[in-house]
Design a protein around this motif. Sequence first.
Motif, short mmCIF file in Angstrom:
data_model
loop_
_atom_site.label_atom_id
_atom_site.label_comp_id
_atom_site.label_asym_id
_atom_site.label_seq_id
_atom_site.Cartn_x
_atom_site.Cartn_y
_atom_site.Cartn_z
N THR A 1 -14.87 4.41 -30.30
CA THR A 1 -13.98 5.31 -29.73
C THR A 1 -14.89 5.70 -28.45
OG1 THR A 1 -12.85 5.87 -31.33
CG2 THR A 1 -13.01 7.59 -29.46
N ALA B 1 -15.26 3.17 -25.77
CA ALA B 1 -13.88 2.83 -25.03
C ALA B 1 -13.86 2.94 -23.58
CB ALA B 1 -12.82 3.28 -25.63
N ASP B 2 -14.35 3.90 -22.81
CA ASP B 2 -14.36 4.19 -21.30
C ASP B 2 -15.50 3.50 -20.71
OD1 ASP B 2 -12.06 5.58 -21.61
OD2 ASP B 2 -12.96 7.44 -21.82
N SER B 3 -16.38 2.77 -21.45
CA SER B 3 -17.40 2.03 -20.78
C SER B 3 -16.74 0.71 -20.17
CB SER B 3 -18.41 1.81 -21.71
OG SER B 3 -18.05 0.48 -22.67
#
Length: 196
Positions: free
Chosen positions: A115, A118-120
């Motif tokens: 989680t 996840a934005d990487s």
Amino acid sequence: MHTERVTIEGAAFLTTLHLAGPIGLLALHGSVEGGTAELAREVAARTGATLLTFTQPTGPPRHIPSTRMSPCAPLTAFLTHTTLTVSLHGHNRRSAPRTIYVGGSNRPAARLLATALADSPFTPVTTLSGIPHPLRGLHPDNPVNRTRDGGVQLELPVRARTTHPVRTEPEVPPRVVVDALEAVVRTLMEREGSHR
């Protein structure tokens, strides 16, 4: 910080051990899987986690599978002191240059790490059937699973463990990965503290 030379299967290693918090950061293949030892060191320094790295300062680096890393004194001290391990590894799968495989026996902690990533620019994979068998980190003899609460084995592609894909010294882990790992280790440390 304690350094010690150990020999495993004829290969000479330099270990660096710092006993601190209950979460442990482990880099078993620091010389072979570039950036993993540096990533472990940086996150441990930021969070107060326990740290153990293995490097091979002389000769051509040898990759000894995790399950065969014998219980030398530094590894035994690490496993005795920590309750949950995050073990950092590198993979070179050409078909998955942006994939981070999140294995190990502690699946809730693995999902927490996924989680955070996840934005990487990388794609974390936690479904065990989606992780190549050799990278799942589930064997009971693997050090990642030998602490009280087991652990998470992160298999990182080259660009997720160093900003210098062409081998240079020192390796510099990408900030986005350092930040995500730091956040998760802090969360795990807080949870561990509340269970004591």
